[in-house]
Design a protein around this motif. Structure first.
Motif, PDB file in Angstrom:
ATOM      1  N   LEU A  89       0.382   5.477   1.007  1.00 34.35           N
ATOM      2  CA  LEU A  89      -0.437   6.609   1.435  1.00 34.35           C
ATOM      3  C   LEU A  89       0.116   7.898   0.839  1.00 34.35           C
ATOM      4  N   SER A 105     -12.545   6.310   4.182  1.00 34.00           N
ATOM      5  CA  SER A 105     -11.756   5.077   4.061  1.00 34.00           C
ATOM      6  C   SER A 105     -10.285   5.342   4.357  1.00 34.00           C
ATOM      7  N   VAL A 106      -9.773   6.440   3.823  1.00 37.93           N
ATOM      8  CA  VAL A 106      -8.376   6.793   4.071  1.00 37.93           C
ATOM      9  C   VAL A 106      -8.157   7.093   5.556  1.00 37.93           C
ATOM     10  N   LYS A 107      -9.127   7.770   6.176  1.00 41.04           N
ATOM     11  CA  LYS A 107      -9.016   8.076   7.605  1.00 41.04           C
ATOM     12  C   LYS A 107      -8.953   6.792   8.430  1.00 41.04           C
ATOM     13  N   ARG A 108      -9.853   5.841   8.126  1.00 38.20           N
ATOM     14  CA  ARG A 108      -9.841   4.569   8.865  1.00 38.20           C
ATOM     15  C   ARG A 108      -8.524   3.832   8.659  1.00 38.20           C
ATOM     16  N   PHE A 109      -8.012   3.868   7.437  1.00 35.62           N
ATOM     17  CA  PHE A 109      -6.761   3.176   7.157  1.00 35.62           C
ATOM     18  C   PHE A 109      -5.600   3.831   7.899  1.00 35.62           C
ATOM     19  N   CYS A 110      -5.589   5.159   7.941  1.00 33.78           N
ATOM     20  CA  CYS A 110      -4.530   5.868   8.654  1.00 33.78           C
ATOM     21  C   CYS A 110      -4.575   5.549  10.151  1.00 33.78           C
ATOM     22  N   SER A 151      -1.139   0.219  14.706  1.00 32.01           N
ATOM     23  CA  SER A 151      -0.769  -1.174  14.459  1.00 32.01           C
ATOM     24  C   SER A 151       0.357  -1.649  15.376  1.00 32.01           C
ATOM     25  N   HIS A 207      -5.783   2.872  11.456  1.00 35.48           N
ATOM     26  CA  HIS A 207      -5.384   1.461  11.625  1.00 35.48           C
ATOM     27  C   HIS A 207      -3.869   1.316  11.600  1.00 35.48           C
ATOM     28  N   THR A 208      -3.211   1.986  10.638  1.00 37.56           N
ATOM     29  CA  THR A 208      -1.754   1.870  10.546  1.00 37.56           C
ATOM     30  C   THR A 208      -1.060   2.556  11.708  1.00 37.56           C
ATOM     31  N   PHE A 254       0.849  -1.184   0.000  1.00 43.36           N
ATOM     32  CA  PHE A 254       0.000   0.000   0.000  1.00 43.36           C
ATOM     33  C   PHE A 254       0.891   1.242   0.000  1.00 43.36           C
TER      34      PHE A 254
END
Length: 362
Positions: free
Chosen positions: A148, A349-354, A360, A356-357, A146
């Motif tokens: 960002l 979606s980008v906010k949730r992914f950020c 992590s 999550h990472t 991925f």
């Protein structure tokens, strides 16, 4: 005056609250068990079945069923009843242990779990690990990549480009433009062995290079048709020539909106001078590292899959002819790509992914 039977009070012990909370929050718990745990936790507040059903998202009959099961057998009542047939050799504890180790731990002697390593660490058979992983869709041997975007104008650019896709301006044409550079004309060192019953097509692993070309393409989002042109190089000079080609192909009475990436040739002085002489053209740049936002990249992917990946081209001329021939055939049956996500959906979606990472732990 209240109607219907009075609900039997549901009182939880501290141990039961801890276990139910763990089942409801832990992401590796089976979905059905997590749902039952949430039903009992909500019921313990004294809320009626109808209210609990609305909160959890189930029917009130389902709430009543698991409430009765819990009052009869407590925590064991929430587990699936034994099925007929041979006794189970894999317990719920085995399943949870395998899933927890898969998601939360790594083997000491490797970067990821294999079925043999997990079987040894969890104390179950290799076949059991395979079945559990298959049931929960776990594939530790696979890894995706991925990227960002760090573009400071990411939000504004996403809203600008997606706005064009979902609500294009009237009396205007929206074209997604990009270059597929360094397309190689490849020929295998030996003839192909054709497809036969029970045997796939075979080819040598090595190849001979016969040069490269660059494919310039502009996708009309309204029709799915593509304007394409091949050049030996991909400098600003070639891009300006492609703009001339676009100018000759599109209707003269429409505004033209071009969706582009941030490649340097798209912002070169010679291109800016050309745009100044053609004021009906408007540029919209995608954020850096966000090629997925340009619809022509999807068309390039189909081109690679259907024409290039297994194609044999003995010269650049033959390669360019194949590229333009594919473009013409695809235009005959072209349909537009359907863009479904709004800018708000993408940014969420980008906010949730950020998040999550960042959480992590790596």
């Amino acid at each position: 005056m209240s109607r219907g039977p009075q609900l039997q009070p549901l009182v939880l012990t501290d141990v039961e609250i801890a276990q139910l909370t763990a089942w409801s929050r832990r992401p590796k718990t089976a979905r059905a068990l997590a749902e039952r745990a949430r039903i009992i936790l909500a019921s313990a507040t004294g809320a009626p079945n109808l209210t609990v059903a609305e909160v959890v998202g189930v029917t009130f009959q389902t709430v009543g069923k698991w409430r009765r099961r819990f009052l009869t057998a407590r925590l064991d009542g929430l587990l699936d009843a034994p099925r007929p047939g041979a006794p189970r050799t894999i317990t719920d504890g085995d399943v949870e242990r395998v899933i927890r180790k898969t998601l939360e731990e790594r083997p000491v002697e490797a970067t990821h779990w294999s079925t043999r390593l997990m079987a040894s660490a969890a104390g179950v058979t290799q076949t059991a690990v395979v079945r559990i992983w298959h049931a929960y869709g776990l594939q530790p041997h696979r890894a995706d990549t991925f990227k960002l975007s760090t573009d400071p104008l990411f939000v504004d650019k996403v809203r600008d480009v997606v706005g064009l896709y979902l609500a294009p301006p009237e009396r205007a044409l929206v074209l997604c433009v990009d270059e597929k550079t360094q397309v190689q004309a490849l020929d295998r060192t030996a003839p192909l062995l054709q497809l036969r019953p029970g045997q796939p097509e075979r080819r040598t692993h090595d190849y001979t290079r016969h040069g490269t070309t660059s494919l310039f393409a502009a996708l009309d989002i309204a029709t799915g048709k593509v304007i394409a042109e091949c050049h030996q190089r991909h400098r600003a000079r070639e891009f300006r020539q492609f703009l001339n080609t676009i100018e000759a192909e599109v209707p003269a009475d429409l505004d033209i909106h071009l969706v582009l990436d941030n490649y340097g040739t798209h912002k070169a002085p010679t291109v800016k001078r050309w745009l100044a002489q053609h004021p009906r053209y408007h540029l919209h740049f995608t954020p850096t590292s966000s090629s997925w936002l340009n619809q022509v990249e999807t068309w390039f992917s189909l081109l690679t899959q259907r024409q290039l990946r297994r194609g044999v081209h003995r010269s650049v001329t033959e390669l360019e002819a194949a590229l333009l021939s594919y473009t013409a055939r695809s235009n005959d049956t072209a349909t537009p790509f359907r863009w479904t996500k709004s800018a708000d959906d993408i940014l969420q979606s980008v906010k949730r992914f950020c998040l999550h990472t960042s959480n992590s732990g790596h």
